[in-house]
Design a protein around this motif. Structure first.
Motif, PDB file in Angstrom:
ATOM      1  N   LEU A   3       0.825  -1.210   0.000  1.00 18.86           N
ATOM      2  CA  LEU A   3       0.000   0.000   0.000  1.00 18.86           C
ATOM      3  C   LEU A   3       0.864   1.268   0.000  1.00 18.86           C
ATOM      4  O   LEU A   3       0.485   2.269  -0.608  1.00 18.86           O
ATOM      5  CB  LEU A   3      -0.936   0.010   1.209  1.00 18.86           C
ATOM      6  CG  LEU A   3      -1.961  -1.111   1.302  1.00 18.86           C
ATOM      7  CD1 LEU A   3      -2.860  -0.894   2.512  1.00 18.86           C
ATOM      8  CD2 LEU A   3      -2.781  -1.238   0.052  1.00 18.86           C
ATOM      9  N   GLU A   4       2.022   1.223   0.638  1.00 21.50           N
ATOM     10  CA  GLU A   4       2.879   2.406   0.661  1.00 21.50           C
ATOM     11  C   GLU A   4       3.387   2.784  -0.737  1.00 21.50           C
ATOM     12  O   GLU A   4       3.706   3.942  -0.990  1.00 21.50           O
ATOM     13  CB  GLU A   4       4.060   2.224   1.613  1.00 21.50           C
ATOM     14  CG  GLU A   4       5.142   1.297   1.128  1.00 21.50           C
ATOM     15  CD  GLU A   4       6.324   1.214   2.087  1.00 21.50           C
ATOM     16  OE1 GLU A   4       6.376   1.965   3.083  1.00 21.50           O
ATOM     17  OE2 GLU A   4       7.197   0.379   1.824  1.00 21.50           O
ATOM     18  N   ASP A   5       3.418   1.807  -1.657  1.00 26.33           N
ATOM     19  CA  ASP A   5       3.844   2.095  -3.025  1.00 26.33           C
ATOM     20  C   ASP A   5       2.840   2.993  -3.749  1.00 26.33           C
ATOM     21  O   ASP A   5       3.180   3.611  -4.766  1.00 26.33           O
ATOM     22  CB  ASP A   5       4.045   0.801  -3.812  1.00 26.33           C
ATOM     23  CG  ASP A   5       5.223  -0.004  -3.288  1.00 26.33           C
ATOM     24  OD1 ASP A   5       6.146   0.591  -2.700  1.00 26.33           O
ATOM     25  OD2 ASP A   5       5.206  -1.238  -3.459  1.00 26.33           O
ATOM     26  N   GLU A  61       2.629   2.694   9.087  1.00 29.33           N
ATOM     27  CA  GLU A  61       3.051   1.347   9.501  1.00 29.33           C
ATOM     28  C   GLU A  61       2.289   0.268   8.738  1.00 29.33           C
ATOM     29  O   GLU A  61       2.879  -0.663   8.208  1.00 29.33           O
ATOM     30  CB  GLU A  61       2.830   1.189  11.012  1.00 29.33           C
ATOM     31  CG  GLU A  61       3.246  -0.143  11.578  1.00 29.33           C
ATOM     32  CD  GLU A  61       4.748  -0.363  11.579  1.00 29.33           C
ATOM     33  OE1 GLU A  61       5.149  -1.539  11.650  1.00 29.33           O
ATOM     34  OE2 GLU A  61       5.526   0.607  11.499  1.00 29.33           O
ATOM     35  N   LEU A  62       0.962   0.393   8.676  1.00 32.20           N
ATOM     36  CA  LEU A  62       0.133  -0.588   7.981  1.00 32.20           C
ATOM     37  C   LEU A  62       0.499  -0.674   6.510  1.00 32.20           C
ATOM     38  O   LEU A  62       0.645  -1.758   5.960  1.00 32.20           O
ATOM     39  CB  LEU A  62      -1.344  -0.205   8.128  1.00 32.20           C
ATOM     40  CG  LEU A  62      -2.339  -1.035   7.332  1.00 32.20           C
ATOM     41  CD1 LEU A  62      -2.468  -2.421   7.939  1.00 32.20           C
ATOM     42  CD2 LEU A  62      -3.688  -0.342   7.303  1.00 32.20           C
ATOM     43  N   SER A  63       0.682   0.480   5.868  1.00 31.78           N
ATOM     44  CA  SER A  63       0.943   0.489   4.428  1.00 31.78           C
ATOM     45  C   SER A  63       2.314  -0.095   4.064  1.00 31.78           C
ATOM     46  O   SER A  63       2.524  -0.516   2.933  1.00 31.78           O
ATOM     47  CB  SER A  63       0.805   1.904   3.859  1.00 31.78           C
ATOM     48  OG  SER A  63       1.834   2.738   4.312  1.00 31.78           O
ATOM     49  N   ALA A  64       3.216  -0.136   5.016  1.00 32.05           N
ATOM     50  CA  ALA A  64       4.525  -0.733   4.766  1.00 32.05           C
ATOM     51  C   ALA A  64       4.476  -2.261   4.818  1.00 32.05           C
ATOM     52  O   ALA A  64       5.426  -2.929   4.399  1.00 32.05           O
ATOM     53  CB  ALA A  64       5.539  -0.216   5.784  1.00 32.05           C
ATOM     54  N   HIS A  65       3.355  -2.827   5.304  1.00 35.49           N
ATOM     55  CA  HIS A  65       3.259  -4.279   5.465  1.00 35.49           C
ATOM     56  C   HIS A  65       2.112  -4.915   4.708  1.00 35.49           C
ATOM     57  O   HIS A  65       2.164  -6.110   4.421  1.00 35.49           O
ATOM     58  CB  HIS A  65       3.146  -4.632   6.948  1.00 35.49           C
ATOM     59  CG  HIS A  65       4.368  -4.258   7.719  1.00 35.49           C
ATOM     60  ND1 HIS A  65       5.477  -5.057   7.786  1.00 35.49           N
ATOM     61  CD2 HIS A  65       4.671  -3.139   8.414  1.00 35.49           C
ATOM     62  CE1 HIS A  65       6.405  -4.466   8.503  1.00 35.49           C
ATOM     63  NE2 HIS A  65       5.950  -3.293   8.898  1.00 35.49           N
ATOM     64  N   ALA A  66       1.057  -4.158   4.404  1.00 40.52           N
ATOM     65  CA  ALA A  66      -0.109  -4.722   3.724  1.00 40.52           C
ATOM     66  C   ALA A  66       0.088  -4.636   2.216  1.00 40.52           C
ATOM     67  O   ALA A  66       0.457  -3.591   1.681  1.00 40.52           O
ATOM     68  CB  ALA A  66      -1.377  -3.975   4.123  1.00 40.52           C
ATOM     69  N   ALA A  67      -0.160  -5.758   1.551  1.00 36.59           N
ATOM     70  CA  ALA A  67      -0.006  -5.820   0.101  1.00 36.59           C
ATOM     71  C   ALA A  67      -1.325  -6.263  -0.520  1.00 36.59           C
ATOM     72  O   ALA A  67      -2.052  -7.073   0.047  1.00 36.59           O
ATOM     73  CB  ALA A  67       1.103  -6.788  -0.275  1.00 36.59           C
ATOM     74  N   ALA A  68      -1.614  -5.728  -1.699  1.00 36.12           N
ATOM     75  CA  ALA A  68      -2.843  -6.100  -2.406  1.00 36.12           C
ATOM     76  C   ALA A  68      -2.712  -5.711  -3.869  1.00 36.12           C
ATOM     77  O   ALA A  68      -1.969  -4.798  -4.221  1.00 36.12           O
ATOM     78  CB  ALA A  68      -4.049  -5.405  -1.787  1.00 36.12           C
ATOM     79  N   GLY A  69      -3.450  -6.398  -4.706  1.00 42.25           N
ATOM     80  CA  GLY A  69      -3.482  -6.082  -6.133  1.00 42.25           C
ATOM     81  C   GLY A  69      -4.586  -5.100  -6.491  1.00 42.25           C
ATOM     82  O   GLY A  69      -4.551  -4.489  -7.546  1.00 42.25           O
ATOM     83  N   ARG A  70      -5.578  -4.972  -5.593  1.00 41.60           N
ATOM     84  CA  ARG A  70      -6.691  -4.043  -5.820  1.00 41.60           C
ATOM     85  C   ARG A  70      -6.859  -3.183  -4.580  1.00 41.60           C
ATOM     86  O   ARG A  70      -7.120  -3.692  -3.495  1.00 41.60           O
ATOM     87  CB  ARG A  70      -7.980  -4.810  -6.110  1.00 41.60           C
ATOM     88  CG  ARG A  70      -7.897  -5.583  -7.433  1.00 41.60           C
ATOM     89  CD  ARG A  70      -9.075  -6.487  -7.613  1.00 41.60           C
ATOM     90  NE  ARG A  70      -8.934  -7.605  -6.667  1.00 41.60           N
ATOM     91  CZ  ARG A  70      -9.915  -8.407  -6.323  1.00 41.60           C
ATOM     92  NH1 ARG A  70     -11.123  -8.248  -6.801  1.00 41.60           N
ATOM     93  NH2 ARG A  70      -9.710  -9.398  -5.468  1.00 41.60           N
ATOM     94  N   VAL A  71      -6.716  -1.865  -4.750  1.00 38.64           N
ATOM     95  CA  VAL A  71      -6.740  -0.930  -3.630  1.00 38.64           C
ATOM     96  C   VAL A  71      -7.653   0.251  -3.957  1.00 38.64           C
ATOM     97  O   VAL A  71      -7.618   0.778  -5.064  1.00 38.64           O
ATOM     98  CB  VAL A  71      -5.316  -0.403  -3.324  1.00 38.64           C
ATOM     99  CG1 VAL A  71      -5.337   0.602  -2.188  1.00 38.64           C
ATOM    100  CG2 VAL A  71      -4.372  -1.554  -3.024  1.00 38.64           C
ATOM    101  N   PHE A  72      -8.456   0.648  -2.997  1.00 40.25           N
ATOM    102  CA  PHE A  72      -9.245   1.878  -3.074  1.00 40.25           C
ATOM    103  C   PHE A  72      -8.677   2.808  -2.009  1.00 40.25           C
ATOM    104  O   PHE A  72      -8.471   2.385  -0.873  1.00 40.25           O
ATOM    105  CB  PHE A  72     -10.696   1.627  -2.687  1.00 40.25           C
ATOM    106  CG  PHE A  72     -11.555   0.963  -3.717  1.00 40.25           C
ATOM    107  CD1 PHE A  72     -12.869   1.382  -3.856  1.00 40.25           C
ATOM    108  CD2 PHE A  72     -11.097  -0.065  -4.509  1.00 40.25           C
ATOM    109  CE1 PHE A  72     -13.700   0.777  -4.778  1.00 40.25           C
ATOM    110  CE2 PHE A  72     -11.913  -0.681  -5.432  1.00 40.25           C
ATOM    111  CZ  PHE A  72     -13.228  -0.249  -5.575  1.00 40.25           C
TER     112      PHE A  72
END
Length: 136
Positions: A3-5, A61-72
């Protein structure tokens, strides 16, 4: 993708845009934010806050660890409605995420549910359980 990307790393990330808005009414959009993502679970994850996105340590913190292919993701700048988590997008219902920016005039008149006149089990959408009939 982390998510941080999307939220922090790009030169014109959502967090950067929230501090330097060129298209909105305000140049700083700090009335909350929300993130939703489809990951490993059957239902999407969400995180909302009334803090400005750039000031929320948990988002970083969350965005540095959570990964997903579809994000809103949504950065909020109120135009008069309350600054509260229930106004921060995206919204989730079951497996669905959605965002809506604005107001729906006469919403109580337009809202259709299982008890609405003209809404029978055969006119109800099996996936959303909403009435698909076009009559009022």
């Amino acid at each position: 993708m982390l998510l941080e990307d999307l939220l922090f790393k790009p030169e014109n990330s959502l967090v950067v845009q929230s501090k330097h808005s060129r298209l909105g009414v305000e140049t700083v959009n700090g009335d909350g934010f929300g993130v939703g993502w489809y990951g490993a679970q059957d239902t999407p994850g969400t995180y909302h806050s009334i803090e400005p996105a750039w000031n929320d340590r948990n988002l970083r913190e969350l965005s540095a660890h959570a990964a997903a292919g579809r994000v809103f993701a949504h950065i909020r700048a109120t135009t008069g409605t309350a600054v509260q988590q229930t106004n921060c997008h995206p919204f989730r219902h079951g497996r669905w995420l959605w965002m809506h920016n604005g107001a729906i005039a006469d919403f109580p008149l337009l809202k259709r549910g299982p008890s609405s006149p003209g809404c029978s089990p055969t006119s109800r959408d099996r996936r959303t359980r909403s009435c698909s009939s076009s009559s009022p």
